[in-house]
Each structure stands twice: as C-alpha cells, then as structure tokens.
Scaffold this active site. Structure first.
Site, PDB file in Angstrom:
ATOM      1  N   ARG A 135     -10.263 -12.107   2.137  1.00 46.47           N
ATOM      2  CA  ARG A 135     -10.720 -11.253   3.551  1.00 46.47           C
ATOM      3  C   ARG A 135     -12.308 -10.701   2.792  1.00 46.47           C
ATOM      4  O   ARG A 135     -12.870 -10.273   3.840  1.00 46.47           O
ATOM      5  CB  ARG A 135      -9.880 -10.216   3.464  1.00 46.47           C
ATOM      6  CG  ARG A 135     -10.258  -8.841   4.217  1.00 46.47           C
ATOM      7  CD  ARG A 135     -10.384  -8.975   5.745  1.00 46.47           C
ATOM      8  NE  ARG A 135     -10.977  -8.199   6.484  1.00 46.47           N
ATOM      9  CZ  ARG A 135     -12.081  -7.578   6.419  1.00 46.47           C
ATOM     10  NH1 ARG A 135     -13.099  -8.299   5.558  1.00 46.47           N
ATOM     11  NH2 ARG A 135     -12.531  -6.578   7.150  1.00 46.47           N
ATOM     12  N   LYS A 136     -12.618 -10.903   1.575  1.00 44.37           N
ATOM     13  CA  LYS A 136     -14.047 -10.606   1.095  1.00 44.37           C
ATOM     14  C   LYS A 136     -14.278  -9.149   1.811  1.00 44.37           C
ATOM     15  O   LYS A 136     -15.259  -9.102   2.508  1.00 44.37           O
ATOM     16  CB  LYS A 136     -15.126 -11.759   1.649  1.00 44.37           C
ATOM     17  CG  LYS A 136     -14.804 -12.919   0.991  1.00 44.37           C
ATOM     18  CD  LYS A 136     -16.086 -13.870   1.271  1.00 44.37           C
ATOM     19  CE  LYS A 136     -16.130 -15.151   0.689  1.00 44.37           C
ATOM     20  NZ  LYS A 136     -14.862 -16.062   1.330  1.00 44.37           N
TER      21      LYS A 136
ATOM     22  N   LYS B  93      -4.558 -20.082   0.770  1.00 37.99           N
ATOM     23  CA  LYS B  93      -5.739 -19.456   1.125  1.00 37.99           C
ATOM     24  C   LYS B  93      -5.758 -19.309   2.434  1.00 37.99           C
ATOM     25  O   LYS B  93      -5.929 -20.508   3.155  1.00 37.99           O
ATOM     26  CB  LYS B  93      -6.859 -19.888   0.277  1.00 37.99           C
ATOM     27  CG  LYS B  93      -8.024 -18.720   0.390  1.00 37.99           C
ATOM     28  CD  LYS B  93      -9.201 -18.938  -0.111  1.00 37.99           C
ATOM     29  CE  LYS B  93     -10.167 -19.714   0.389  1.00 37.99           C
ATOM     30  NZ  LYS B  93     -10.740 -19.380   1.769  1.00 37.99           N
TER      31      LYS B  93
HETATM   32  O1  6AU Z   1     -13.699 -26.471   0.756  1.00 36.80           O
HETATM   33  P1  6AU Z   1     -14.188 -25.940   1.840  1.00 36.80           P
HETATM   34  O2  6AU Z   1     -15.756 -25.971   1.854  1.00 36.80           O
HETATM   35  O3  6AU Z   1     -13.725 -26.434   3.172  1.00 36.80           O
HETATM   36  O4  6AU Z   1     -13.714 -24.317   2.002  1.00 36.80           O
HETATM   37  C1  6AU Z   1     -14.268 -23.267   1.011  1.00 36.80           C
HETATM   38  C2  6AU Z   1     -13.272 -22.320   1.242  1.00 36.80           C
HETATM   39  C3  6AU Z   1     -14.021 -21.314   2.461  1.00 36.80           C
HETATM   40  C4  6AU Z   1     -14.764 -20.039   2.084  1.00 36.80           C
HETATM   41  O5  6AU Z   1     -14.588 -19.065   2.722  1.00 36.80           O
HETATM   42  C5  6AU Z   1     -14.501 -20.063   0.702  1.00 36.80           C
HETATM   43  O6  6AU Z   1     -13.721 -21.080   0.126  1.00 36.80           O
HETATM   44  N1  6AU Z   1     -15.480 -19.556  -0.347  1.00 36.80           N
HETATM   45  C6  6AU Z   1     -15.333 -18.582  -1.388  1.00 36.80           C
HETATM   46  C7  6AU Z   1     -14.046 -17.729  -1.388  1.00 36.80           C
HETATM   47  C8  6AU Z   1     -12.800 -18.379  -1.637  1.00 36.80           C
HETATM   48  O7  6AU Z   1     -14.011 -16.331  -1.790  1.00 36.80           O
HETATM   49  C9  6AU Z   1     -16.327 -18.222  -1.907  1.00 36.80           C
HETATM   50  C10 6AU Z   1     -17.321 -18.965  -2.246  1.00 36.80           C
HETATM   51  O8  6AU Z   1     -18.361 -18.422  -2.928  1.00 36.80           O
HETATM   52  N2  6AU Z   1     -17.511 -20.091  -1.485  1.00 36.80           N
HETATM   53  C11 6AU Z   1     -16.483 -20.487  -0.648  1.00 36.80           C
HETATM   54  O9  6AU Z   1     -16.530 -21.537  -0.148  1.00 36.80           O
HETATM   55  O10 6AU Z   1     -12.638 -20.659   2.917  1.00 36.80           O
END
Ligand code: 6AU
Length: 274
Positions: free
Chosen positions: A92-93, A60
């Site tokens: 990209r959300k 990702k």
């Molecule tokens: O494991 P982390 O906390 O270092 O990173 C989590 C990753 C980040 C966030 O942009 C993403 O997951 N994310 C998303 C996504 C994937 O859409 C949604 C969400 O609810 N929480 C979240 O952390 O890159």
C-alpha cells in the site's frame, strides 16, 4: 549477525507474529520468492496466484489496481493462501499523517488490516506514521516494512534518508519487521543495538533474470545479486514471472515461478555456507 543464520534460526528469535510466520513459511517451502501480482482483472489475479502459489512464501498485492474488485475476492485470496501455504503483503505504501493512515489501513473499500499480514510505508512523514499504523496493525499481529530504498533510477531514498528510516525502525521493533531495500541494513545509521540483537527482514523488488529494466525507470538485478551479494532475504518478482499479465499462459507462469524459486534458494544456500 542475522545474515549468516538460517531462516529457521531467525524464526525462533522473532516475536512479531507476521515476521515469525514468514520466516517459518520460507523454511517450510524452501522459498524466499514473493510474487507481485500486478494485474487488473479479478480472474487473472486469482489464476496467477493459484499457479504460483506452490512456489512462494508470500503474495504481494496492489489491491487498488483491480478493476472488478469485490469483497468476496478477499475470501478467494484467503482460501488460496491456506491451500498453498503463503502469507499476504498488500503493497500500500502508506505516506500520510498517523490519523489518516490508520483510517486508510483499517477502513475504506479494502480494509487492508483485516487480511494483509504485512504492509509497507514510506518513512517520509517521520515516526508518527508508524504510531498510526501500529495502533491498527499491532493488536492484529501484523507487521510493517519501511521503504528505506527504492529500485528505481534516480530514487531520492538514499544516504541520510535511508539512515533515518533504519533509526525509525529500531525505535519500533515490535511492529516494524524490516525494510523494502536493495541491501542489508546492518550497520546503517549507527546505533547502540548490536547487529546480533536486531534482525530486520529485507524484501527486495527490482528482480529479473531476463531484463535489466523497463521503460519507466524500473531496474532489475538477479536473485544471486540480491540474495547472495547484497544479503537480502526475500526476492519480489512481478513481470519476470507473468509478463504483461493478460492472457496468462499458466504453464509459462508456473515454469517461471519454479525458476525464480530455485534461483533465490540456491543464492541463499550459497550465502549461509559462506
Ligand atoms: O517485478 P516488477 O517490476 O513487475 O514489479 C515490482 C513490484 C511492483 C512495485 O510496486 C514494487 O515491486 N516495488 C516496491 C515495493 C514492493 O514496495 C518498491 C520499489 O522500490 N520498487 C518496486 O518495484 O509492484
């Protein structure tokens, strides 16, 4: 329900090429781990990916974080995706009107649709966001995830918002392959479609083994809580694997990726044996 099937059985039932390829990759590599590579330097980005590559089904990206981005970086990313056999998910959300998101997806500096098998969108604008993105992504065989829930403290994506997101997905099953959510969405938002017929993938961020959160509202659960207890399909792990991301110690990153891959897979095996 899809919940109790193997990834391989589910791959056979999927017609969207991105969903099918992801499920096949998960089965082939025995990995439901997606690593989220949120680092700011090109060199760190490539180093983390080359290190975790053997242990993941999906990488990702937040390509707009990279300070020294250049188009050749995408070529390197594609080479690594072939070398290590993983798919790519640009996180990209999207959250705008159909016409704007179609342009953001196809154009600009990053041209996301050209290289990212999967991307995601907030359902907040309503179904038109799916129409806009699918006009670009569907002909390229891409797949979309809707953010039905978020991992953060105080998230507004709950209750009827989550239910509407699931209804929007059901109406566009050719392009919407699943959700970013914290649990399976089977039975959320009543429908005529039996849960035997539909099979949305649930990819879950907010996963960590050594911490329960950060200082900015992120909340972590373990792979067992996510995959076994909540029935999610893919764990998304970022800082749990590479820490702060600078001065990346390759051996530690590799060991952490192996550890999360194993935890995620054991939780899945436990689930299908139930
Ligand atoms: O494991 P982390 O906390 O270092 O990173 C989590 C990753 C980040 C966030 O942009 C993403 O997951 N994310 C998303 C996504 C994937 O859409 C949604 C969400 O609810 N929480 C979240 O952390 O890159």
């Amino acid at each position: 329900p899809a919940y109790s099937l193997t990834y391989a059985q589910r791959a056979e039932r999927h017609s969207n090429p991105a969903a099918k390829a992801l499920l096949e990759t998960i089965e082939r590599k025995k990995s439901n781990l997606c690593v989220s590579v949120d680092v700011a330097k090109r060199a760190d980005f490539l180093r983390v990916i080359d290190t975790v590559g053997p242990y993941v089904c999906l990488i990702k990206t937040h390509v707009d974080i990279i300070e020294d981005f250049e188009p050749a970086l995408i070529e390197r990313l594609n080479e690594l995706s072939i070398k290590h056999d993983f798919l790519i998910f640009e996180d990209r959300k999207f959250a705008d009107i159909g016409n704007t998101v179609a342009l953001q997806y196809s154009s600009g500096v990053h041209k996301i649709a050209q290289w990212s098998h999967i991307t995601n969108a907030h359902p907040v604008p309503g179904p038109s966001i799916i129409v806009g993105l699918s006009s670009v992504g569907l002909p390229l065989g891409r797949g979309l995830l809707l953010l039905a829930e978020m991992s953060t403290k105080g998230s507004l994506a709950t209750g009827s918002y989550t239910e509407e997101a699931v209804r929007m997905a059901r109406a566009h099953r050719d392009f919407v392959i699943g959700f970013i959510a914290q649990r399976r969405m089977d039975g959320v938002g009543a429908s005529d479609v039996s849960s035997d017929e539909e099979d949305f993938l649930v990819l879950t961020p907010g996963v960590g083994l050594d911490s329960r959160g950060d200082s900015m509202g992120q909340q972590y659960r373990t792979p067992d809580e996510v995959v076994f207890e909540s029935g999610c399909d893919v764990i998304i792990v970022g800082r749990g694997i590479y820490g702060k991301g600078n001065d990346v110690d390759t051996q530690t990153v590799q060991a952490q990726a192996e550890r999360y891959r194993k935890e995620g897979w054991v939780a899945y095996e436990k689930r299908i044996a139930r």
